[in-house]
Design a protein around this motif. Structure first.
Motif, PDB file in Angstrom:
ATOM      1  N   ILE A 195       1.002  -1.003   0.048  1.00 38.07           N
ATOM      2  CA  ILE A 195       0.266  -0.029   0.163  1.00 38.07           C
ATOM      3  C   ILE A 195       1.425   1.343  -0.150  1.00 38.07           C
ATOM      4  O   ILE A 195       1.990   0.985   1.138  1.00 38.07           O
ATOM      5  N   THR A 196       0.510   1.958  -1.180  1.00 32.97           N
ATOM      6  CA  THR A 196       1.581   2.918  -1.259  1.00 32.97           C
ATOM      7  C   THR A 196       0.550   4.545   0.398  1.00 32.97           C
ATOM      8  O   THR A 196      -0.653   4.665   0.684  1.00 32.97           O
ATOM      9  N   GLY A 197       1.177   5.573   0.141  1.00 35.94           N
ATOM     10  CA  GLY A 197       0.837   6.364   1.040  1.00 35.94           C
ATOM     11  C   GLY A 197       0.312   5.667   2.075  1.00 35.94           C
ATOM     12  O   GLY A 197      -0.698   6.402   2.696  1.00 35.94           O
ATOM     13  N   CYS A 198       0.950   5.407   3.653  1.00 36.41           N
ATOM     14  CA  CYS A 198       0.844   4.989   4.781  1.00 36.41           C
ATOM     15  C   CYS A 198       1.004   5.719   5.492  1.00 36.41           C
ATOM     16  O   CYS A 198       1.163   5.004   7.469  1.00 36.41           O
ATOM     17  N   SER A 199       1.749   7.025   5.416  1.00 36.26           N
ATOM     18  CA  SER A 199       2.192   7.159   6.961  1.00 36.26           C
ATOM     19  C   SER A 199       1.145   8.140   7.199  1.00 36.26           C
ATOM     20  O   SER A 199       1.134   7.276   8.956  1.00 36.26           O
ATOM     21  N   THR A 200      -0.339   7.686   7.488  1.00 39.06           N
ATOM     22  CA  THR A 200      -1.318   8.667   7.541  1.00 39.06           C
ATOM     23  C   THR A 200      -2.484   8.464   7.103  1.00 39.06           C
ATOM     24  O   THR A 200      -2.889   7.855   5.993  1.00 39.06           O
ATOM     25  N   GLY A 201      -3.265   8.814   7.753  1.00 38.09           N
ATOM     26  CA  GLY A 201      -5.085   8.658   6.705  1.00 38.09           C
ATOM     27  C   GLY A 201      -5.029   7.449   6.716  1.00 38.09           C
ATOM     28  O   GLY A 201      -5.375   5.826   7.295  1.00 38.09           O
ATOM     29  N   LEU A 202      -6.014   7.139   5.092  1.00 38.17           N
ATOM     30  CA  LEU A 202      -6.877   6.158   4.836  1.00 38.17           C
ATOM     31  C   LEU A 202      -5.289   5.110   4.492  1.00 38.17           C
ATOM     32  O   LEU A 202      -5.584   4.315   4.937  1.00 38.17           O
ATOM     33  N   GLY A 203      -4.036   5.543   3.898  1.00 38.76           N
ATOM     34  CA  GLY A 203      -3.856   4.074   3.374  1.00 38.76           C
ATOM     35  C   GLY A 203      -2.897   3.538   5.190  1.00 38.76           C
ATOM     36  O   GLY A 203      -2.638   2.327   5.267  1.00 38.76           O
ATOM     37  N   ASN A 204      -3.178   4.569   6.537  1.00 40.19           N
ATOM     38  CA  ASN A 204      -2.771   4.255   7.516  1.00 40.19           C
ATOM     39  C   ASN A 204      -3.367   3.627   8.197  1.00 40.19           C
ATOM     40  O   ASN A 204      -3.405   1.855   8.670  1.00 40.19           O
ATOM     41  N   THR A 205      -4.952   3.733   8.067  1.00 42.99           N
ATOM     42  CA  THR A 205      -6.241   2.750   8.138  1.00 42.99           C
ATOM     43  C   THR A 205      -6.358   1.508   7.360  1.00 42.99           C
ATOM     44  O   THR A 205      -6.629   0.707   8.157  1.00 42.99           O
ATOM     45  N   ALA A 206      -5.855   1.129   5.803  1.00 47.35           N
ATOM     46  CA  ALA A 206      -6.341   0.080   5.125  1.00 47.35           C
ATOM     47  C   ALA A 206      -5.276  -0.812   4.687  1.00 47.35           C
ATOM     48  O   ALA A 206      -4.896  -1.412   5.633  1.00 47.35           O
ATOM     49  N   ARG A 243     -13.913  14.000   6.684  1.00 48.48           N
ATOM     50  CA  ARG A 243     -13.010  14.643   6.927  1.00 48.48           C
ATOM     51  C   ARG A 243     -12.578  13.822   8.731  1.00 48.48           C
ATOM     52  O   ARG A 243     -11.471  14.871   9.137  1.00 48.48           O
ATOM     53  N   THR A 244     -12.384  12.693   8.788  1.00 46.25           N
ATOM     54  CA  THR A 244     -11.591  12.241   9.801  1.00 46.25           C
ATOM     55  C   THR A 244      -9.911  11.601   9.117  1.00 46.25           C
ATOM     56  O   THR A 244      -9.461  11.511  10.285  1.00 46.25           O
ATOM     57  N   THR A 245      -9.913  12.369   8.404  1.00 39.71           N
ATOM     58  CA  THR A 245      -8.699  12.195   7.669  1.00 39.71           C
ATOM     59  C   THR A 245      -7.528  13.410   7.706  1.00 39.71           C
ATOM     60  O   THR A 245      -8.398  14.609   7.559  1.00 39.71           O
ATOM     61  N   ASN A 246      -6.436  13.706   7.615  1.00 40.19           N
ATOM     62  CA  ASN A 246      -5.492  14.603   7.457  1.00 40.19           C
ATOM     63  C   ASN A 246      -5.349  15.895   6.248  1.00 40.19           C
ATOM     64  O   ASN A 246      -4.707  16.181   5.422  1.00 40.19           O
ATOM     65  N   PHE A 247      -5.995  14.789   4.706  1.00 45.33           N
ATOM     66  CA  PHE A 247      -5.812  14.619   3.690  1.00 45.33           C
ATOM     67  C   PHE A 247      -6.987  16.205   3.089  1.00 45.33           C
ATOM     68  O   PHE A 247      -6.337  17.361   2.690  1.00 45.33           O
ATOM     69  N   SER A 248      -8.022  16.606   3.965  1.00 45.14           N
ATOM     70  CA  SER A 248      -8.449  17.649   3.371  1.00 45.14           C
ATOM     71  C   SER A 248      -7.389  19.091   4.261  1.00 45.14           C
ATOM     72  O   SER A 248      -7.521  20.110   3.445  1.00 45.14           O
ATOM     73  N   SER A 249      -7.012  19.018   5.362  1.00 43.82           N
ATOM     74  CA  SER A 249      -6.092  20.252   5.596  1.00 43.82           C
ATOM     75  C   SER A 249      -4.702  19.975   5.310  1.00 43.82           C
ATOM     76  O   SER A 249      -4.470  21.591   4.884  1.00 43.82           O
ATOM     77  N   ASN A 250      -3.951  19.051   4.853  1.00 45.43           N
ATOM     78  CA  ASN A 250      -2.844  19.610   4.015  1.00 45.43           C
ATOM     79  C   ASN A 250      -3.761  19.860   2.690  1.00 45.43           C
ATOM     80  O   ASN A 250      -2.351  20.214   1.831  1.00 45.43           O
ATOM     81  N   THR A 251      -4.436  19.518   1.538  1.00 38.51           N
ATOM     82  CA  THR A 251      -4.886  20.292   0.934  1.00 38.51           C
ATOM     83  C   THR A 251      -4.997  21.673   0.951  1.00 38.51           C
ATOM     84  O   THR A 251      -5.001  22.428   0.284  1.00 38.51           O
ATOM     85  N   LEU A 252      -5.664  22.120   1.928  1.00 42.04           N
ATOM     86  CA  LEU A 252      -6.126  23.328   2.746  1.00 42.04           C
ATOM     87  C   LEU A 252      -4.204  24.348   2.692  1.00 42.04           C
ATOM     88  O   LEU A 252      -4.110  25.466   2.489  1.00 42.04           O
ATOM     89  N   SER A 253      -3.619  23.408   3.053  1.00 40.67           N
ATOM     90  CA  SER A 253      -1.907  24.073   3.136  1.00 40.67           C
ATOM     91  C   SER A 253      -1.149  23.792   1.877  1.00 40.67           C
ATOM     92  O   SER A 253      -0.222  24.816   2.250  1.00 40.67           O
ATOM     93  N   ALA A 254      -1.278  22.680   0.860  1.00 39.48           N
ATOM     94  CA  ALA A 254      -0.948  23.462   0.305  1.00 39.48           C
ATOM     95  C   ALA A 254      -1.434  24.617  -0.526  1.00 39.48           C
ATOM     96  O   ALA A 254      -0.583  25.021  -2.450  1.00 39.48           O
ATOM     97  N   THR A 255      -2.272  25.055  -0.285  1.00 39.97           N
ATOM     98  CA  THR A 255      -3.339  26.352  -1.258  1.00 39.97           C
ATOM     99  C   THR A 255      -2.394  27.297  -0.688  1.00 39.97           C
ATOM    100  O   THR A 255      -3.147  27.854  -1.827  1.00 39.97           O
TER     101      THR A 255
END
Length: 282
Positions: free
Chosen positions: A7-18, A180-192
């Motif tokens: 699985i790629t992208g396992c540091s946090t969020g969905l990948g970690n949960t998967a 909303r429970t992952t950090n994907f949205s916050s990372n998106t806003l940060s990158a913006t």
């Protein structure tokens, strides 16, 4: 025989949960991330192996695959989960930023698939699970670049579903809604933050951002999405798409059961675009 998933992208969020979901179901897990964090492996050292993988670096991918096979003997499924996004006005988004998102979301997935295909063929088969989004078959303003990458992965996946079947390799798509429970949205806003908003777009941008924050459907739960990823990896049928979340189910119903005109009208209403137009006409 115990199966193994990378699985790629396992540091946090969905990948970690998967990664946790597969391990709980008795699979071996090659949990990859750009900067390895052994805390995930420490939770289940027998089942979870953490190693470095940068989807934009083919050498890194080959190294992670080799390390996973050395640890567990084989890899039966790959989950392309790593992804990034921005919220921006397309006209003002620098091309180097756009290319960077395509490098991860599209070319990164391609890199992983190209690297794992020879191994799957040699062992007699395997499964590729690509994580897209409801934005893979629908669209949203302010997300044009992200939408374009997810549409690209959807098209790639459907074409490869047929092509790789000749090599006994299955391809599946998991389409999550907003989580909303992952950090994907916050990372998106940060990158913006570094991308300017042209003055002529500012009222529209602010209105649509508010609409996005108050989206009317329930959000997807990352555990529910992880369960769909697991189901996709285990599926032996011809099914391609696995929806995950109330919002994506509603969007899919609109997209695939209504006429184009009704779909566009409904999406304009849901996104708050109609309210913007009406306000401008007053």
């Amino acid at each position: 025989m115990t199966k193994t998933v990378l699985i790629t992208g396992c540091s946090t969020g969905l990948g970690n949960t998967a990664a946790r979901k597969f391990a709980a179901e008795g699979w071996n897990v090659v949990a990859t991330m750009r900067k390895p964090d052994e805390r995930l492996a420490a939770e289940n050292p027998e089942r979870i192996f953490v190693t470095a993988l940068d989807v934009t670096d083919p050498t890194s991918i080959e190294g992670a695959i080799a390390a996973g096979i050395a640890r567990f003997g084989r890899i039966d499924a790959v989950v392309n989960n790593a992804g990034i996004s921005i919220v921006s006005i397309f006209e003002a988004t620098p091309m180097n930023v756009i290319r960077g998102i395509f490098e991860t979301n599209v070319f990164g997935a391609m890199n992983v698939i190209r690297a794992i295909t020879p191994h799957f063929r040699e062992q007699g088969g395997g499964t590729v699970v690509n994580i897209t989004s409801n934005m893979g078959f629908a669209s949203n303003p302010l997300l044009a670049v992200y939408v374009a990458t997810k549409h690209a992965v959807e098209g790639l996946s459907e074409a490869l579903m047929y092509e790789l079947e000749s090599q006994n390799i299955s391809v599946k798509i998991v389409e999550p809604g907003a989580m909303r429970t992952t950090n994907f949205s916050s990372n998106t806003l940060s990158a913006t933050q570094g991308i300017p908003i042209p003055e002529s777009y500012k009222p529209y941008f602010d209105h649509m951002m508010q609409s996005m924050m108050s989206y009317p459907f329930d959000n997807a739960d990352e555990n529910q999405v992880a369960a769909q990823i697991y189901a996709a990896a285990c599926d032996k049928s011809d099914r391609l798409r696995f929806l995950a979340g109330p919002d994506v189910e509603q969007t899919a119903k609109l997209r695939w059961t209504e006429s184009e005109e009704k779909y566009i009208t409904a999406m304009r209403d849901l996104m708050g675009h109609t309210a913007w137009v009406n306000n401008q006409e007053k």
